[in-house]
Design a protein around this motif. Structure first.
Motif, PDB file in Angstrom:
ATOM      1  N   THR A   1      65.142-148.314  77.647  1.00  0.00           N
ATOM      2  CA  THR A   1      65.573-146.943  77.434  1.00  0.00           C
ATOM      3  C   THR A   1      66.962-146.735  77.987  1.00  0.00           C
ATOM      4  N   GLY A   2      67.535-147.789  78.576  1.00  0.00           N
ATOM      5  CA  GLY A   2      68.839-147.658  79.206  1.00  0.00           C
ATOM      6  C   GLY A   2      69.928-148.397  78.487  1.00  0.00           C
ATOM      7  N   GLY A   3      70.799-148.991  79.279  1.00  0.00           N
ATOM      8  CA  GLY A   3      71.995-149.625  78.764  1.00  0.00           C
ATOM      9  C   GLY A   3      71.777-151.007  78.197  1.00  0.00           C
ATOM     10  N   VAL A   4      72.848-151.751  78.136  1.00  0.00           N
ATOM     11  CA  VAL A   4      72.873-153.060  77.519  1.00  0.00           C
ATOM     12  C   VAL A   4      73.044-154.106  78.603  1.00  0.00           C
ATOM     13  N   THR A   5      72.325-155.209  78.478  1.00  0.00           N
ATOM     14  CA  THR A   5      72.373-156.292  79.435  1.00  0.00           C
ATOM     15  C   THR A   5      73.203-157.424  78.862  1.00  0.00           C
ATOM     16  N   ALA A   6      73.865-158.194  79.708  1.00  0.00           N
ATOM     17  CA  ALA A   6      74.651-159.338  79.243  1.00  0.00           C
ATOM     18  C   ALA A   6      73.740-160.372  78.598  1.00  0.00           C
ATOM     19  N   MET A   7      74.285-161.210  77.709  1.00  0.00           N
ATOM     20  CA  MET A   7      73.474-162.136  76.945  1.00  0.00           C
ATOM     21  C   MET A   7      73.091-163.412  77.676  1.00  0.00           C
ATOM     22  N   GLY A   8      73.563-163.663  78.857  1.00  0.00           N
ATOM     23  CA  GLY A   8      73.293-164.923  79.530  1.00  0.00           C
ATOM     24  C   GLY A   8      71.824-165.142  79.830  1.00  0.00           C
ATOM     25  N   GLY A   9      71.342-166.393  79.694  1.00  0.00           N
ATOM     26  CA  GLY A   9      70.007-166.782  80.109  1.00  0.00           C
ATOM     27  C   GLY A   9      68.862-166.251  79.285  1.00  0.00           C
ATOM     28  N   GLN A  10      69.070-165.917  78.026  1.00  0.00           N
ATOM     29  CA  GLN A  10      68.022-165.294  77.248  1.00  0.00           C
ATOM     30  C   GLN A  10      67.028-166.267  76.647  1.00  0.00           C
ATOM     31  N   GLY A  11      67.305-167.545  76.582  1.00  0.00           N
ATOM     32  CA  GLY A  11      66.401-168.483  75.941  1.00  0.00           C
ATOM     33  C   GLY A  11      66.951-168.938  74.609  1.00  0.00           C
ATOM     34  N   ALA A  12      66.150-169.716  73.889  1.00  0.00           N
ATOM     35  CA  ALA A  12      66.578-170.265  72.601  1.00  0.00           C
ATOM     36  C   ALA A  12      66.642-169.180  71.544  1.00  0.00           C
ATOM     37  N   THR A  13      67.611-169.297  70.653  1.00  0.00           N
ATOM     38  CA  THR A  13      67.628-168.397  69.499  1.00  0.00           C
ATOM     39  C   THR A  13      66.467-168.783  68.590  1.00  0.00           C
ATOM     40  N   VAL A  14      66.132-167.911  67.665  1.00  0.00           N
ATOM     41  CA  VAL A  14      65.074-168.220  66.709  1.00  0.00           C
ATOM     42  C   VAL A  14      65.444-169.488  65.938  1.00  0.00           C
ATOM     43  N   ALA A  15      66.706-169.626  65.546  1.00  0.00           N
ATOM     44  CA  ALA A  15      67.139-170.819  64.802  1.00  0.00           C
ATOM     45  C   ALA A  15      66.924-172.085  65.636  1.00  0.00           C
ATOM     46  N   GLU A  16      67.313-172.053  66.902  1.00  0.00           N
ATOM     47  CA  GLU A  16      67.136-173.230  67.770  1.00  0.00           C
ATOM     48  C   GLU A  16      65.658-173.551  67.956  1.00  0.00           C
ATOM     49  N   PHE A  17      64.859-172.518  68.170  1.00  0.00           N
ATOM     50  CA  PHE A  17      63.429-172.729  68.377  1.00  0.00           C
ATOM     51  C   PHE A  17      62.772-173.334  67.139  1.00  0.00           C
ATOM     52  N   VAL A  18      63.076-172.784  65.966  1.00  0.00           N
ATOM     53  CA  VAL A  18      62.475-173.273  64.725  1.00  0.00           C
ATOM     54  C   VAL A  18      62.919-174.708  64.444  1.00  0.00           C
ATOM     55  N   ARG A  19      64.196-175.008  64.705  1.00  0.00           N
ATOM     56  CA  ARG A  19      64.670-176.384  64.504  1.00  0.00           C
ATOM     57  C   ARG A  19      63.938-177.367  65.414  1.00  0.00           C
ATOM     58  N   SER A  20      63.665-176.986  66.651  1.00  0.00           N
ATOM     59  CA  SER A  20      63.039-177.913  67.595  1.00  0.00           C
ATOM     60  C   SER A  20      61.516-177.907  67.553  1.00  0.00           C
ATOM     61  N   SER A  21      60.896-176.781  67.223  1.00  0.00           N
ATOM     62  CA  SER A  21      59.436-176.664  67.309  1.00  0.00           C
ATOM     63  C   SER A  21      58.750-176.341  65.987  1.00  0.00           C
ATOM     64  N   GLY A  22      59.515-176.031  64.968  1.00  0.00           N
ATOM     65  CA  GLY A  22      58.927-175.679  63.683  1.00  0.00           C
ATOM     66  C   GLY A  22      58.764-174.175  63.535  1.00  0.00           C
ATOM     67  N   PRO A  23      58.431-173.725  62.324  1.00  0.00           N
ATOM     68  CA  PRO A  23      58.282-172.291  62.048  1.00  0.00           C
ATOM     69  C   PRO A  23      57.222-171.631  62.933  1.00  0.00           C
ATOM     70  N   LEU A  24      57.413-170.346  63.163  1.00  0.00           N
ATOM     71  CA  LEU A  24      56.456-169.561  63.936  1.00  0.00           C
ATOM     72  C   LEU A  24      55.247-169.230  63.074  1.00  0.00           C
ATOM     73  N   ARG A  25      54.087-169.167  63.697  1.00  0.00           N
ATOM     74  CA  ARG A  25      52.839-168.847  63.015  1.00  0.00           C
ATOM     75  C   ARG A  25      52.025-167.884  63.878  1.00  0.00           C
TER      76      ARG A  25
END
Length: 167
Positions: free
Chosen positions: A14-38
């Motif tokens: 409900t507040g402001g914006v947080t910096a992008m550091g340390g958020q984890g893998a992007t969806v593209a990175e995750f799908v490339r390494s682990s396969g599509p989400l189900r």
């Protein structure tokens, strides 16, 4: 919130914006390494992105430029959206956002940008089909998408949004 600043918005924020550091893998990175989400993982991604998009739209922020490279999965399953609002007219930008959300869901479920939407579960497939309509004025609002994902009919999804956006 400074809509001109690139940042991360967590579902429920409900507040402001947080910096992008340390958020984890992007969806593209995750799908490339682990396969599509189900199953539940795909459901959580769809709901969290739609809810965050609806909240931002309710605040007057649109033009989010969602993609498999701008949405990241957090360490505890949270979804973060890195957003850079565009200068497009608000209504057109809202319609572009729901189209981008639909394309993101197809990518997450298939691993390809133009994947077959029949890989999606029925409620999600219905929402994606509505959001991919060629006529941008016929696309649903993000809050309507959220209602469909929560199991309401398309007709009831077009009703009042106040109960879903109250945060």
């Amino acid at each position: 919130m400074n809509p001109g600043r690139r940042g991360v918005v967590q579902p429920g924020d409900t507040g402001g914006v947080t910096a992008m550091g340390g958020q984890g893998a992007t969806v593209a990175e995750f799908v490339r390494s682990s396969g599509p989400l189900r199953g539940p993982a795909l459901d959580r991604l769809a709901l969290a992105c739609a809810a965050t998009m609806a909240r931002l739209h309710a605040r007057g922020v649109a033009g989010l430029r969602l993609s498999e490279d701008s949405v990241a999965l957090g360490a505890h399953g949270q979804v973060f959206i890195g957003w850079t609002p565009s200068a497009a007219a608000y209504e057109g930008a809202v319609a572009d956002d729901v189209r981008a959300w639909a394309d993101l869901m197809v990518f997450a479920a298939t691993g390809v940008r133009d994947g077959n939407p029949y890989a999606l579960p029925p409620a999600l497939r219905l929402a994606v089909a509505q959001c991919r309509r060629p006529d941008w004025m016929a696309r649903p609002r993000a809050a309507d998408v959220l209602r469909v994902l929560l199991g309401r009919s398309v007709a009831s999804a077009m009703a009042s949004v106040n109960d879903l956006l109250a945060c």
